[in-house]
Scaffold this active site. Sequence first.
Site, PDB file in Angstrom:
ATOM      1  N   ASP A 132     -11.006 -33.783   8.557  1.00  0.00           N
ATOM      2  CA  ASP A 132     -10.376 -32.584   9.087  1.00  0.00           C
ATOM      3  C   ASP A 132      -9.064 -33.005   9.757  1.00  0.00           C
ATOM      4  O   ASP A 132      -8.859 -34.188  10.052  1.00  0.00           O
ATOM      5  CB  ASP A 132     -11.320 -31.919  10.092  1.00  0.00           C
ATOM      6  CG  ASP A 132     -10.669 -30.777  10.836  1.00  0.00           C
ATOM      7  OD1 ASP A 132     -10.171 -29.841  10.190  1.00  0.00           O
ATOM      8  OD2 ASP A 132     -10.638 -30.825  12.085  1.00  0.00           O
ATOM      9  N   ASP A 169      -6.695 -30.804  12.468  1.00  0.00           N
ATOM     10  CA  ASP A 169      -6.508 -30.433  13.875  1.00  0.00           C
ATOM     11  C   ASP A 169      -7.763 -30.718  14.696  1.00  0.00           C
ATOM     12  O   ASP A 169      -8.857 -30.270  14.354  1.00  0.00           O
ATOM     13  CB  ASP A 169      -6.177 -28.942  13.982  1.00  0.00           C
ATOM     14  CG  ASP A 169      -4.895 -28.583  13.256  1.00  0.00           C
ATOM     15  OD1 ASP A 169      -3.826 -28.911  13.764  1.00  0.00           O
ATOM     16  OD2 ASP A 169      -4.983 -27.984  12.164  1.00  0.00           O
ATOM     17  N   ASP A 199     -14.709 -32.000  13.737  1.00  0.00           N
ATOM     18  CA  ASP A 199     -14.823 -31.836  15.186  1.00  0.00           C
ATOM     19  C   ASP A 199     -15.411 -30.491  15.591  1.00  0.00           C
ATOM     20  O   ASP A 199     -15.632 -30.258  16.776  1.00  0.00           O
ATOM     21  CB  ASP A 199     -13.449 -31.983  15.849  1.00  0.00           C
ATOM     22  CG  ASP A 199     -12.507 -30.838  15.471  1.00  0.00           C
ATOM     23  OD1 ASP A 199     -12.250 -30.652  14.266  1.00  0.00           O
ATOM     24  OD2 ASP A 199     -12.056 -30.116  16.372  1.00  0.00           O
TER      25      ASP A 199
END
Length: 225
Positions: A11, A13, A174
């Site tokens: 991922d 951001d 995240d």
Amino acid sequence: MKFTPKMVLFDLDGTLIDSVPDLLVAVNQMQDELGLPHRAEADVRNWVGNGIERLVERALTNDLHGTPDAALFDKAIPIFKRLYAESNGKHSCVFPGVKEGIAYVKSLGLSVGCVTNKAAAFTLPLLKDMGLLDSFETVIAGDTLPLKKPDPAPLIYAAGWFKVHPREALMIGDSISDVKAARAAGFSIICMSYGYNHGEDIRNYHPDAVIDSMAEFPKLIGKAS
């Protein structure tokens, strides 16, 4: 648990890059142009992760679950995109341990890609500015496909691109969107403790592992036989 994938997807951001400072600048410049109050950095950190459109909706309403007036949103979204194009990469930074973690994964000879909900027009310049673009064999942005995370489609697409079975694939993320997408796609998933998850501890969503730095990869990730 030791993971032995053939492919690792990252991922963007909140996982590779702390992009909130850029987004905060664009949000508050948008608010200025619309005659609305500034938003706090802590709130913007809780709002990111579901694409620019959802971030703008949350900024306009000052609410994680907010839905603004349609006319206001239609006015705001092109303003935000223009301003974010100007701030993108200016204030962001790569999280500690990321470059070491990517280098370790590549040293194992694994296929490496990036999958994000951020549109390609913002994703590719940001990765380039942060010195990460050349690390990835493919980048699947939020507008590459009709669907984005938490839908599994981008992950399944990546597995097909690399010709890897989902059970041989590992997602590094995240947020709850990453966990949901990975589970639905049949991937394993490691989450970073420091990322953007709408103010919730990512451990509440039971990824396969949670770590504080990608420098910890050597104890978790090995080469597939």
